[in-house]
Design a protein around this motif. Sequence first.
Motif, PDB file in Angstrom:
ATOM      1  N   ASP A   1       1.177  -8.520   0.834  1.00  0.00           N
ATOM      2  CA  ASP A   1      -0.085  -7.964   1.337  1.00  0.00           C
ATOM      3  C   ASP A   1      -1.196  -8.287   0.332  1.00  0.00           C
ATOM      4  O   ASP A   1      -2.018  -7.444  -0.019  1.00  0.00           O
ATOM      5  CB  ASP A   1       0.067  -6.444   1.541  1.00  0.00           C
ATOM      6  CG  ASP A   1      -1.163  -5.817   2.194  1.00  0.00           C
ATOM      7  OD1 ASP A   1      -1.937  -6.549   2.843  1.00  0.00           O
ATOM      8  OD2 ASP A   1      -1.346  -4.585   2.047  1.00  0.00           O
TER       9      ASP A   1
ATOM     10  N   HIS B   1       2.057   3.432  -2.650  1.00  0.00           N
ATOM     11  CA  HIS B   1       3.272   2.611  -2.561  1.00  0.00           C
ATOM     12  C   HIS B   1       3.296   1.601  -3.690  1.00  0.00           C
ATOM     13  O   HIS B   1       2.283   1.388  -4.358  1.00  0.00           O
ATOM     14  CB  HIS B   1       3.314   1.882  -1.213  1.00  0.00           C
ATOM     15  CG  HIS B   1       1.995   1.228  -0.854  1.00  0.00           C
ATOM     16  ND1 HIS B   1       1.027   1.871  -0.111  1.00  0.00           N
ATOM     17  CD2 HIS B   1       1.453   0.034  -1.173  1.00  0.00           C
ATOM     18  CE1 HIS B   1      -0.028   1.086   0.033  1.00  0.00           C
ATOM     19  NE2 HIS B   1       0.193  -0.038  -0.621  1.00  0.00           N
TER      20      HIS B   1
ATOM     21  N   ARG C   1     -11.307   2.619  -7.240  1.00  0.00           N
ATOM     22  CA  ARG C   1     -11.307   2.810  -5.793  1.00  0.00           C
ATOM     23  C   ARG C   1      -9.862   3.140  -5.471  1.00  0.00           C
ATOM     24  O   ARG C   1      -8.940   2.419  -5.862  1.00  0.00           O
ATOM     25  CB  ARG C   1     -11.756   1.514  -5.115  1.00  0.00           C
ATOM     26  CG  ARG C   1     -11.674   1.528  -3.586  1.00  0.00           C
ATOM     27  CD  ARG C   1     -10.403   0.874  -3.093  1.00  0.00           C
ATOM     28  NE  ARG C   1     -10.399   0.683  -1.644  1.00  0.00           N
ATOM     29  CZ  ARG C   1      -9.358   0.235  -0.953  1.00  0.00           C
ATOM     30  NH1 ARG C   1      -8.247  -0.101  -1.583  1.00  0.00           N
ATOM     31  NH2 ARG C   1      -9.428   0.108   0.339  1.00  0.00           N
TER      32      ARG C   1
ATOM     33  N   ASP D   1      -6.873   3.386  -3.248  1.00  0.00           N
ATOM     34  CA  ASP D   1      -6.344   2.802  -2.022  1.00  0.00           C
ATOM     35  C   ASP D   1      -5.555   3.819  -1.203  1.00  0.00           C
ATOM     36  O   ASP D   1      -4.711   4.539  -1.747  1.00  0.00           O
ATOM     37  CB  ASP D   1      -5.421   1.631  -2.386  1.00  0.00           C
ATOM     38  CG  ASP D   1      -4.903   0.891  -1.174  1.00  0.00           C
ATOM     39  OD1 ASP D   1      -5.699   0.196  -0.532  1.00  0.00           O
ATOM     40  OD2 ASP D   1      -3.701   1.022  -0.867  1.00  0.00           O
TER      41      ASP D   1
ATOM     42  N   ASN E   1      -9.203   7.495   4.885  1.00  0.00           N
ATOM     43  CA  ASN E   1      -9.176   7.413   6.332  1.00  0.00           C
ATOM     44  C   ASN E   1      -8.670   8.729   6.919  1.00  0.00           C
ATOM     45  O   ASN E   1      -7.742   9.332   6.397  1.00  0.00           O
ATOM     46  CB  ASN E   1      -8.243   6.275   6.751  1.00  0.00           C
ATOM     47  CG  ASN E   1      -8.691   5.629   8.034  1.00  0.00           C
ATOM     48  OD1 ASN E   1      -9.660   6.059   8.664  1.00  0.00           O
ATOM     49  ND2 ASN E   1      -7.988   4.596   8.433  1.00  0.00           N
TER      50      ASN E   1
ATOM     51  N   HIS F   1     -12.628  -5.974   2.740  1.00  0.00           N
ATOM     52  CA  HIS F   1     -11.627  -7.028   2.931  1.00  0.00           C
ATOM     53  C   HIS F   1     -10.688  -6.746   4.102  1.00  0.00           C
ATOM     54  O   HIS F   1      -9.788  -7.535   4.356  1.00  0.00           O
ATOM     55  CB  HIS F   1     -10.824  -7.169   1.639  1.00  0.00           C
ATOM     56  CG  HIS F   1     -10.049  -5.931   1.323  1.00  0.00           C
ATOM     57  ND1 HIS F   1     -10.677  -4.723   1.044  1.00  0.00           N
ATOM     58  CD2 HIS F   1      -8.716  -5.687   1.294  1.00  0.00           C
ATOM     59  CE1 HIS F   1      -9.751  -3.803   0.852  1.00  0.00           C
ATOM     60  NE2 HIS F   1      -8.561  -4.354   0.988  1.00  0.00           N
ATOM     61  N   ASP F   2     -10.878  -5.620   4.780  1.00  0.00           N
ATOM     62  CA  ASP F   2      -9.985  -5.238   5.879  1.00  0.00           C
ATOM     63  C   ASP F   2     -10.614  -5.370   7.264  1.00  0.00           C
ATOM     64  O   ASP F   2      -9.972  -5.038   8.259  1.00  0.00           O
ATOM     65  CB  ASP F   2      -9.551  -3.764   5.727  1.00  0.00           C
ATOM     66  CG  ASP F   2      -8.576  -3.557   4.582  1.00  0.00           C
ATOM     67  OD1 ASP F   2      -7.870  -4.511   4.212  1.00  0.00           O
ATOM     68  OD2 ASP F   2      -8.527  -2.431   4.059  1.00  0.00           O
TER      69      ASP F   2
ATOM     70  N   ARG G   1      -8.250  -9.166   9.686  1.00  0.00           N
ATOM     71  CA  ARG G   1      -8.782  -9.001   8.342  1.00  0.00           C
ATOM     72  C   ARG G   1      -9.018 -10.360   7.673  1.00  0.00           C
ATOM     73  O   ARG G   1      -9.789 -10.465   6.729  1.00  0.00           O
ATOM     74  CB  ARG G   1      -7.773  -8.208   7.487  1.00  0.00           C
ATOM     75  CG  ARG G   1      -7.292  -6.923   8.134  1.00  0.00           C
ATOM     76  CD  ARG G   1      -6.586  -6.035   7.139  1.00  0.00           C
ATOM     77  NE  ARG G   1      -5.317  -6.600   6.669  1.00  0.00           N
ATOM     78  CZ  ARG G   1      -4.551  -6.000   5.765  1.00  0.00           C
ATOM     79  NH1 ARG G   1      -4.910  -4.851   5.235  1.00  0.00           N
ATOM     80  NH2 ARG G   1      -3.415  -6.541   5.377  1.00  0.00           N
TER      81      ARG G   1
END
Length: 555
Positions: free
Chosen positions: A61, A104, A198, A200, A259, A326-327, A412
């Motif tokens: 990813d 993760h 930031r 994630d 989110n 970037h998403d 993305r």
Amino acid sequence: PISRHWWKEAVAYQIYPRSFMDSNGDGIGDLNGIIIKLDYLQELGVDVIWLCPMYPSPNDDNGYDISDFQGIMAEFGTMADFDRLLEEVHARGMKLILDLVLNHSSDEHPWFIESRSSKDNPRRDWYIWRDGKNGAEPNNWESIFKGSAWEYDQGTEQYFLHLFSRKQPDLNWENAEMRQALYAMVRWWLDKGIDGFRLDAISHIKKEEGLSDAPHHGGQPYAAAWDKMMNVEGVIEHLDELCRETFHHYDIMTVGEANGVSPAQAEDWIGEQHHRLNMIFAFDHVALWAEDGETGLDLGRLKQAFGRWQTGVAGFGWNALFVENHDVPRIVSKWGDSERYWQQSATAIASLYFLMQGTPFIYQGQEIGMTNTRFEGIDDFDCVGSRNQYAQLKQQGMDEGHIIQTLARGSRDNARTPMQWDAGPGAGFTRGTPWFKVNPNTETINVAAQQGDPDSVLGFYRRLIRLRKAEPVLVYGSYRLELESDPQVYAYSRLLDGQHWLVLVNLSDRPAEQRQLPWPLRHERLALANYPVEPHPAGDTLDLRPFEARVYRLN
Ligand code: TEU
Ligand code: CA
């Protein structure tokens, strides 16, 4: 009165290192490449750089699957390069914040390798392991990247949870030892002198107790389980401990990717009295744009999406302003018109979000109006989510052309093509073969072509940044929506200590004529515009051309 902080006044710029600048010709962006471009960023007016993950990673990813939280990806350089980058950033009076991935790790992280090695390994419980149910996965949750959120491990005959790719096992935040290991890592970076993070996917760190099945809506193999894996009750306790153990002790900037958090819940996350995060990214406005292309942008809903955050956190918190990252696909291809009104719509959108109350973020390439790219077939995609979605749609029998069209619109990958520095074949990004296809429109859309031109998209961003820096009302002023029900024009006021500014943006490709305003607009108080504006008498009616934006000082 609203508290003043450096991070409220700052303009932030997001770098996706793999695609920003390649210094050694291997086709992959790197840390030395970023150093080469720091003067460019400084000239633009950037104060804070948010660097996407640059840690060692198998790149399932693109760096968000981290195999060593305290190292540097070899393709990007060394720790010495990183230290030099940090020094060079600071030498220019700028700050550097890192992407902190705490939900993760990679499945190739030593912690996970140990965890998976046996059921009684001391790190077994650092990840989320469960027995199968009736010969299948422990529950029906769908991964955010499609497919099951569970992966079976042959060796120990259990499943592990992964909200993202199967190479991104979720860390178990219920394990105190694991949490302490993360905090030590966070402090290690802060002690190095970086300026913040930031965070994630931070609203995902808590999972609903019991990990029960999500309601299933038929047809699909797995069920979307947002309520059980995002912003779940108890997430604030985790956040609180993280902040107390780490961030509290440093003068830094933190912005959470949160989110699922609503303005009504925002106080827990960013209420200044709690000393948790400085701000969060809210996705209400991103979600409005349908990836399937069935509906266009609804301006009324956009006003609500921005407005509920602008007014919702006023008085206790601060917003993070963004339209790209970037998403998501490029904004000029979403809300703008990348063909007929490319320049006007890129600058109109800039004016619209940048002057709201909050800290504005620019994603690399946004400042030159980069657009979505062209995809011919599945081989042109890199993103693990797009590839998984391809497999799923294929299985459901959708025809190839339709699949590629669907993916192309929402992928993305649109945001991950190399930065367009010049018109050359490598876009000035690399002298070698770029890791990912350059957008063919680098021939016309690139930094070199815009550099000396104040009317270019880049020139406009520079002026926009200067204006915001010169006027505290554009930083600290409160927000008030004007012309509320206008179907084409997004207008708002900024108000501070008797000062009054007005931002007017026609967000449509048609003229917006005879708009009636409660105040006279004076030409000599026009502070910014994306079209040439002839001197006009003071008046309270206004005509705006397609995607025209104007900023007036009223008082
Ligand atoms: O994205 C997180 C993410 O995808 C979710 O927070 C969100 O629920 C999703 O976008 C729903 O649309 C971050 C990174 O920005 C992304 O690039 C990574 O792939 C992901 O985390 C995993 O680390
Ligand atoms: Ca390189």
